[in-house]
Design a protein around this motif. Structure first.
Motif, PDB file in Angstrom:
ATOM      1  N   ILE A   1    -119.400 -68.527 -26.304  1.00 42.07           N
ATOM      2  CA  ILE A   1    -119.553 -67.560 -25.215  1.00 42.07           C
ATOM      3  C   ILE A   1    -118.522 -67.873 -24.137  1.00 42.07           C
ATOM      4  O   ILE A   1    -118.364 -69.029 -23.728  1.00 42.07           O
ATOM      5  CB  ILE A   1    -120.967 -67.617 -24.613  1.00 42.07           C
ATOM      6  CG1 ILE A   1    -122.015 -67.283 -25.675  1.00 42.07           C
ATOM      7  CG2 ILE A   1    -121.095 -66.663 -23.427  1.00 42.07           C
ATOM      8  CD1 ILE A   1    -123.437 -67.477 -25.185  1.00 42.07           C
ATOM      9  N   VAL A   2    -117.819 -66.836 -23.691  1.00 35.42           N
ATOM     10  CA  VAL A   2    -116.931 -66.923 -22.540  1.00 35.42           C
ATOM     11  C   VAL A   2    -117.523 -66.020 -21.468  1.00 35.42           C
ATOM     12  O   VAL A   2    -117.655 -64.812 -21.665  1.00 35.42           O
ATOM     13  CB  VAL A   2    -115.494 -66.486 -22.876  1.00 35.42           C
ATOM     14  CG1 VAL A   2    -114.629 -66.549 -21.626  1.00 35.42           C
ATOM     15  CG2 VAL A   2    -114.908 -67.358 -23.971  1.00 35.42           C
ATOM     16  N   GLU A   3    -117.899 -66.615 -20.355  1.00 38.29           N
ATOM     17  CA  GLU A   3    -118.586 -65.859 -19.306  1.00 38.29           C
ATOM     18  C   GLU A   3    -117.743 -65.846 -18.040  1.00 38.29           C
ATOM     19  O   GLU A   3    -117.271 -66.884 -17.576  1.00 38.29           O
ATOM     20  CB  GLU A   3    -119.946 -66.487 -19.009  1.00 38.29           C
ATOM     21  CG  GLU A   3    -120.761 -65.707 -18.001  1.00 38.29           C
ATOM     22  CD  GLU A   3    -122.153 -66.294 -17.799  1.00 38.29           C
ATOM     23  OE1 GLU A   3    -122.927 -65.725 -17.016  1.00 38.29           O
ATOM     24  OE2 GLU A   3    -122.454 -67.327 -18.440  1.00 38.29           O
ATOM     25  N   VAL A   4    -117.558 -64.632 -17.485  1.00 39.51           N
ATOM     26  CA  VAL A   4    -116.817 -64.438 -16.246  1.00 39.51           C
ATOM     27  C   VAL A   4    -117.808 -63.991 -15.178  1.00 39.51           C
ATOM     28  O   VAL A   4    -118.595 -63.067 -15.404  1.00 39.51           O
ATOM     29  CB  VAL A   4    -115.696 -63.402 -16.412  1.00 39.51           C
ATOM     30  CG1 VAL A   4    -114.907 -63.272 -15.116  1.00 39.51           C
ATOM     31  CG2 VAL A   4    -114.774 -63.786 -17.562  1.00 39.51           C
ATOM     32  N   THR A   5    -117.757 -64.654 -14.023  1.00 31.57           N
ATOM     33  CA  THR A   5    -118.671 -64.340 -12.931  1.00 31.57           C
ATOM     34  C   THR A   5    -117.880 -64.194 -11.639  1.00 31.57           C
ATOM     35  O   THR A   5    -116.961 -64.975 -11.373  1.00 31.57           O
ATOM     36  CB  THR A   5    -119.716 -65.460 -12.755  1.00 31.57           C
ATOM     37  OG1 THR A   5    -120.377 -65.673 -14.002  1.00 31.57           O
ATOM     38  CG2 THR A   5    -120.747 -65.089 -11.696  1.00 31.57           C
ATOM     39  N   VAL A   6    -118.244 -63.167 -10.846  1.00 31.82           N
ATOM     40  CA  VAL A   6    -117.619 -62.933  -9.543  1.00 31.82           C
ATOM     41  C   VAL A   6    -118.714 -62.977  -8.486  1.00 31.82           C
ATOM     42  O   VAL A   6    -119.679 -62.202  -8.546  1.00 31.82           O
ATOM     43  CB  VAL A   6    -116.880 -61.587  -9.502  1.00 31.82           C
ATOM     44  CG1 VAL A   6    -116.347 -61.329  -8.094  1.00 31.82           C
ATOM     45  CG2 VAL A   6    -115.740 -61.569 -10.503  1.00 31.82           C
ATOM     46  N   THR A   7    -118.593 -63.899  -7.525  1.00 33.70           N
ATOM     47  CA  THR A   7    -119.554 -64.028  -6.426  1.00 33.70           C
ATOM     48  C   THR A   7    -118.796 -64.258  -5.129  1.00 33.70           C
ATOM     49  O   THR A   7    -117.573 -64.418  -5.123  1.00 33.70           O
ATOM     50  CB  THR A   7    -120.521 -65.203  -6.674  1.00 33.70           C
ATOM     51  OG1 THR A   7    -119.754 -66.409  -6.795  1.00 33.70           O
ATOM     52  CG2 THR A   7    -121.337 -64.991  -7.944  1.00 33.70           C
ATOM     53  N   ASP A   8    -119.545 -64.305  -4.028  1.00 29.46           N
ATOM     54  CA  ASP A   8    -118.918 -64.526  -2.720  1.00 29.46           C
ATOM     55  C   ASP A   8    -119.114 -65.961  -2.237  1.00 29.46           C
ATOM     56  O   ASP A   8    -119.270 -66.215  -1.055  1.00 29.46           O
ATOM     57  CB  ASP A   8    -119.467 -63.546  -1.683  1.00 29.46           C
ATOM     58  CG  ASP A   8    -120.985 -63.676  -1.513  1.00 29.46           C
ATOM     59  OD1 ASP A   8    -121.606 -64.433  -2.290  1.00 29.46           O
ATOM     60  OD2 ASP A   8    -121.531 -63.024  -0.611  1.00 29.46           O
ATOM     61  N   ASP A   9    -119.111 -66.911  -3.159  1.00 35.69           N
ATOM     62  CA  ASP A   9    -119.273 -68.324  -2.803  1.00 35.69           C
ATOM     63  C   ASP A   9    -117.999 -68.883  -2.175  1.00 35.69           C
ATOM     64  O   ASP A   9    -116.899 -68.384  -2.423  1.00 35.69           O
ATOM     65  CB  ASP A   9    -119.626 -69.144  -4.046  1.00 35.69           C
ATOM     66  CG  ASP A   9    -120.992 -68.756  -4.586  1.00 35.69           C
ATOM     67  OD1 ASP A   9    -121.776 -68.207  -3.811  1.00 35.69           O
ATOM     68  OD2 ASP A   9    -121.247 -68.997  -5.784  1.00 35.69           O
TER      69      ASP A   9
ATOM     70  N   ALA B   1    -114.108 -66.295   4.868  1.00 37.91           N
ATOM     71  CA  ALA B   1    -114.592 -65.433   3.787  1.00 37.91           C
ATOM     72  C   ALA B   1    -113.849 -65.744   2.490  1.00 37.91           C
ATOM     73  O   ALA B   1    -112.612 -65.764   2.460  1.00 37.91           O
ATOM     74  CB  ALA B   1    -114.404 -63.962   4.150  1.00 37.91           C
ATOM     75  N   TRP B   2    -114.613 -65.986   1.426  1.00 40.29           N
ATOM     76  CA  TRP B   2    -114.036 -66.324   0.126  1.00 40.29           C
ATOM     77  C   TRP B   2    -114.734 -65.525  -0.971  1.00 40.29           C
ATOM     78  O   TRP B   2    -115.872 -65.069  -0.809  1.00 40.29           O
ATOM     79  CB  TRP B   2    -114.211 -67.813  -0.190  1.00 40.29           C
ATOM     80  CG  TRP B   2    -113.417 -68.731   0.686  1.00 40.29           C
ATOM     81  CD1 TRP B   2    -113.789 -69.230   1.890  1.00 40.29           C
ATOM     82  CD2 TRP B   2    -112.116 -69.247   0.427  1.00 40.29           C
ATOM     83  NE1 TRP B   2    -112.811 -70.039   2.401  1.00 40.29           N
ATOM     84  CE2 TRP B   2    -111.771 -70.072   1.521  1.00 40.29           C
ATOM     85  CE3 TRP B   2    -111.206 -69.117  -0.615  1.00 40.29           C
ATOM     86  CZ2 TRP B   2    -110.569 -70.742   1.600  1.00 40.29           C
ATOM     87  CZ3 TRP B   2    -110.006 -69.801  -0.543  1.00 40.29           C
ATOM     88  CH2 TRP B   2    -109.692 -70.585   0.555  1.00 40.29           C
ATOM     89  N   VAL B   3    -114.043 -65.405  -2.093  1.00 48.89           N
ATOM     90  CA  VAL B   3    -114.616 -64.829  -3.314  1.00 48.89           C
ATOM     91  C   VAL B   3    -114.368 -65.823  -4.438  1.00 48.89           C
ATOM     92  O   VAL B   3    -113.241 -66.316  -4.595  1.00 48.89           O
ATOM     93  CB  VAL B   3    -113.985 -63.461  -3.655  1.00 48.89           C
ATOM     94  CG1 VAL B   3    -114.516 -62.965  -4.998  1.00 48.89           C
ATOM     95  CG2 VAL B   3    -114.294 -62.449  -2.567  1.00 48.89           C
ATOM     96  N   ARG B   4    -115.426 -66.126  -5.211  1.00 46.11           N
ATOM     97  CA  ARG B   4    -115.268 -67.068  -6.316  1.00 46.11           C
ATOM     98  C   ARG B   4    -115.205 -66.314  -7.640  1.00 46.11           C
ATOM     99  O   ARG B   4    -116.087 -65.504  -7.947  1.00 46.11           O
ATOM    100  CB  ARG B   4    -116.424 -68.062  -6.362  1.00 46.11           C
ATOM    101  CG  ARG B   4    -116.252 -69.108  -7.474  1.00 46.11           C
ATOM    102  CD  ARG B   4    -117.413 -70.048  -7.572  1.00 46.11           C
ATOM    103  NE  ARG B   4    -118.606 -69.367  -8.086  1.00 46.11           N
ATOM    104  CZ  ARG B   4    -119.725 -69.990  -8.421  1.00 46.11           C
ATOM    105  NH1 ARG B   4    -119.823 -71.296  -8.274  1.00 46.11           N
ATOM    106  NH2 ARG B   4    -120.765 -69.304  -8.858  1.00 46.11           N
ATOM    107  N   LEU B   5    -114.153 -66.589  -8.392  1.00 44.47           N
ATOM    108  CA  LEU B   5    -114.004 -66.087  -9.757  1.00 44.47           C
ATOM    109  C   LEU B   5    -114.226 -67.280 -10.682  1.00 44.47           C
ATOM    110  O   LEU B   5    -113.462 -68.240 -10.649  1.00 44.47           O
ATOM    111  CB  LEU B   5    -112.613 -65.483  -9.963  1.00 44.47           C
ATOM    112  CG  LEU B   5    -112.217 -65.167 -11.408  1.00 44.47           C
ATOM    113  CD1 LEU B   5    -113.072 -64.034 -11.961  1.00 44.47           C
ATOM    114  CD2 LEU B   5    -110.733 -64.810 -11.498  1.00 44.47           C
ATOM    115  N   GLN B   6    -115.258 -67.212 -11.517  1.00 45.85           N
ATOM    116  CA  GLN B   6    -115.591 -68.323 -12.402  1.00 45.85           C
ATOM    117  C   GLN B   6    -115.434 -67.903 -13.859  1.00 45.85           C
ATOM    118  O   GLN B   6    -115.926 -66.850 -14.259  1.00 45.85           O
ATOM    119  CB  GLN B   6    -117.027 -68.793 -12.164  1.00 45.85           C
ATOM    120  CG  GLN B   6    -117.409 -70.017 -12.994  1.00 45.85           C
ATOM    121  CD  GLN B   6    -118.857 -70.416 -12.781  1.00 45.85           C
ATOM    122  OE1 GLN B   6    -119.726 -70.032 -13.552  1.00 45.85           O
ATOM    123  NE2 GLN B   6    -119.109 -71.183 -11.718  1.00 45.85           N
TER     124      GLN B   6
END
Length: 740
Positions: free
Chosen positions: A507-515, A527-532
């Motif tokens: 599994i390859v999982e991409v997540t976008v949050t405001d961490d 202000a930051w955006v996290r791309l995981q």
């Protein structure tokens, strides 16, 4: 004639015998006497020498230690520093040195002492005891923060008697040395006097006692040789001490680290350069093996080869990355050699190291520059033609999208064509960006759209056993970055994660949050955006993590990877003022967290407004040697309302311009064309109309343009239709403003 008395003749042999007996008796007596005196002188010389070399030397060493406790850095100095500065480090040093002082005085007391020496020792000990007794008062003053002047007046000790006693002690020691030396000289002088007495006595008795004289001669010859040998030994010892002092100075001041061990590898000596470079003191490492220097870069079999080489009595040379005491590392060009005794047996090992950290770093920079130059040459060779093709595809797909019904299957297929073309564009720019490190254009970008595009492309190219998952934020998040660079980052990370599965399910999982990133990496941004991007693949070894972002580093088989992907990702994230972190372990998968600056609402609104295509009706001269590119750009300009004269031959375009120089409002030209370059064409046009706006389109734009008048805008191929439309409108509007 007188007749000899017969009685006298008879008695002469008795006289001769008596005289001979007397002479022999004198000779024997003289020989015995001289022998005993000579033996006494030998013993006197031996005793004098023992007294000089044993007792005097040890007393001198102990006096030096006592002098150190009374001098700078000693008990008195540290006690006064504690009184003035009230710092515990000086209290601890004073306490430790008092204990050491008592041990030194106790050892001195075990030697043979005269009363004046014992009195001097007692005086010095009394002064030190006085300092020791005032320590509690000084501690109380430090604890309550009394002024140093008050404390000094309270605990002041008169140490003049101790210093005077030390001077007396040194005087007694010097007198003892002088007495021992004088005793040796007197013994040698007396020996020489006895030699001459014996020589003349034997000379007078040699006719009567030749044998005895010969034996005495041999004895005195040996005595003379012994005296000469003793004198030579004294001279040689002096020269040896001087040579040893010079050698010690050279070794201690050497710019090379020097380490000496016994045959078991235990450290016996390290010079000052080693201490300065590594941070380890000699006392800390004495008796240890050099294993504490190992960084883990050198394999165990390499150390086995080194031991085998040294065991054969041969020298080994190589380079190590060693660790300092603080955990940092340095590179050392090292020579290891066995030290042999007179019989050729190994008695010690020596290691000489030269710090080459800066030289190695400079060499690495040169190698990196050479690699980048090679990549730049390769990329430049294919960029021009390939970007011309992509310009046609991107432009044509944009024009087709304008005619396709919104939401229809045709519109979706056209979108796929445009996405694929932009992916091809990013592949070219990946090489160009890495080779030249050209900054991208930072603008508000909706991260959700970029991720969706990338995953749509990847689903058709990755193995079916690999599942792609995307978890978006509840509200769309917009970041400040270059769209193409973001596309490259996500594509490279997802593709690497999928390839890490090596044919297995995963599994390859991409997540976008405001961490936000960790506090020590967050800088001044709020202000930051996290791309995981994370996977459940095999993970990475610690050694791989160390070099993960190095250019051309890859764990893939030969021909399966260039080693540029993650190096490009790291550079692009840094360029967008972002932060990237990696977390991975063998068997635990890998996780990449990329923190990007978040765009504010005003910037997002401005970016949406800029997507509107501006229009016009002016006349444009378009020149590109690729017919497909010229045709695509012509159709795009016609759609926007402009009148366009398109040419594939630059000299024909120049002829058309010369025929009507005032008819055109803008010139759009390729840079690299046969027969005449775009720069030459623009220079010829500017010669007639210096203020005419010019736009260059090129797959590999130059860094510097030398052209009269305003500096032309440069658009990279493949040309983005929206950016192209805005640049055309801006150039024409600026050209209408009269120049002062």
């Amino acid at each position: 004639m007188r007749v000899p008395d017969p009685s006298l003749r008879q008695t002469r042999p008795l006289w001769i015998a008596a005289a001979a007996l007397a002479l022999i008796s004198v000779t024997v007596g003289l020989g015995v006497t001289l022998g005993l005196q000579t033996r006494t002188q030998f013993r006197e010389i031996s005793a004098s020498w023992d007294s000089y070399t044993v007792s005097a030397e040890r007393k001198g060493a102990l006096i030096s230690e006592i002098r150190g406790y009374l001098g700078y850095g000693g008990i008195i100095h540290n006690f006064k520093n504690f009184v003035l500065r009230q710092e515990d480090v000086y209290l601890q040093a004073t306490t430790a040195q008092i204990a050491q002082f008592r041990e030194t005085v106790a050892e001195y007391g075990t030697l043979a002492l005269v009363p004046s020496e014992r009195d001097a020792l007692d005086a010095i000990a009394a002064t030190i005891s006085a300092y020791e007794q005032t320590l509690p008062q000084a501690q109380t003053a430090a604890r309550f923060g009394w002024p140093p002047a008050r404390t000094d007046a309270l605990v002041r000790v008169d140490d003049s008697e101790a210093l005077a006693a030390l001077a007396r002690l040194e005087g007694v020691w010097r007198e003892a040395q002088a007495a021992s030396t004088q005793r040796i000289l007197a013994s040698v002088t007396e020996g020489n006097r006895l030699i001459w007495i014996g020589f003349w006595s034997i000379a007078a008795l040699v006719l009567a006692a030749l044998v005895i004289g010969w034996l005495l001669y041999l004895m005195f010859r040996d005595l003379n040789a012994a005296n000469a040998r003793l004198a030579r030994e004294l001279a040689e010892r002096t020269l040896l001490e001087q040579a040893q002092a010079r050698l010690t100075t050279i070794v201690e001041q050497s710019p090379t680290t020097i380490l000496m061990t016994d045959t078991q590898g235990r450290i016996e000596y390290a010079n000052a350069k080693f201490e300065a470079l590594t941070g380890w003191s000699r006392d800390e490492i004495h008796g240890k093996t050099p294993a504490f220097l190992q960084s883990g870069d050198t394999e165990d079999h390499a150390y086995a080869e080194i031991r085998e080489t040294l065991g054969r009595g041969e020298t080994w040379r190589g380079v190590f990355r060693n660790l300092r005491k603080d955990g940092s590392s340095y590179w050392a060009e090292t020579t290891l050699l066995p030290l042999l005794d007179a019989q050729g047996a190994v008695q010690n090992f020596a290691g000489l190291g030269e710090d080459i950290t800066e030289a190695r770093r400079a060499r690495d920079h040169v190698v990196r520059a050479q690699k980048l130059e090679a990549v730049g040459q390769l990329a430049g060779g294919v960029a021009h033609d390939f970007n011309n093709i992509l310009t046609t595809i991107v432009g044509a797909s944009h024009l087709a999208a304008l005619d396709a019904p919104e939401g229809s299957d045709l519109a979706q297929e056209i979108d796929q064509i445009e996405i694929a073309a932009r992916r091809a564009q990013s592949l070219v720019r990946e090489l160009l960006t890495f080779a030249r490190r050209e900054p991208g254009k930072r603008q508000p970008v909706l991260l959700d759209e970029i991720v969706s595009e990338v995953l749509m492309l990847l689903r058709a190219s990755i193995p079916p056993l690999v599942e792609l998952r995307y978890t978006a934020n509840a509200a769309p998040l917009t970041v400040l970055g270059d769209p193409t660079h973001l596309h490259q980052i996500i594509m490279n990370l997802c593709r690497n994660a999928a390839e890490a599965m090596t044919g297995a399910a995963g599994i390859v999982e991409v997540t976008v949050t405001d961490d936000a990133p960790p506090e020590d990496m967050a800088r001044d941004r709020v202000a930051w955006v996290r791309l995981q991007v994370r996977d459940n693949g095999p993970g990475m070894q610690p050694q791989t993590l160390k070099h993960l972002f190095d250019p051309f580093f890859t764990t893939k088989p030969l021909g399966k990877g260039s080693g540029l992907g993650l190096a490009v990702v790291f550079g692009l994230v840094e360029e967008m003022e972002g932060v990237i972190t990696v977390d991975s372990a063998p068997g635990a998968g890998a996780r990449f967290d990329i923190y990007l600056p978040r765009a504010n609402e005003v910037a997002v609104a401005q970016a949406d407004a800029e997507r509107t295509l501006p229009r016009g009706s002016e006349r444009v001269l378009l020149v590109d040697d690729e017919a497909e590119v010229a045709g695509t750009l012509r159709r795009l300009l016609l759609r926007l309302g402009y009148r366009v004269d398109a040419f594939t031959a630059p000299r024909q375009a120049l002829s058309a311009f010369t025929a009507a120089p005032d008819a055109y409002d803008l010139v759009i030209s390729d840079m690299v064309m046969p027969d005449m370059s775009g720069l030459e064409l623009a220079a010829a046009i500017r010669a007639s109309r210096p203020g005419l706006p010019v736009i260059f389109c090129s797959g590999y734009p130059p860094r510097l343009i030398d052209l009269p008048g305003e500096v032309p805008n440069i658009l990279g191929k493949p040309v983005d239709p929206v950016l192209f439309a805005r640049q055309v409108r801006t150039a024409i509007d600026n050209g209408k403003i009269p120049t002062p």
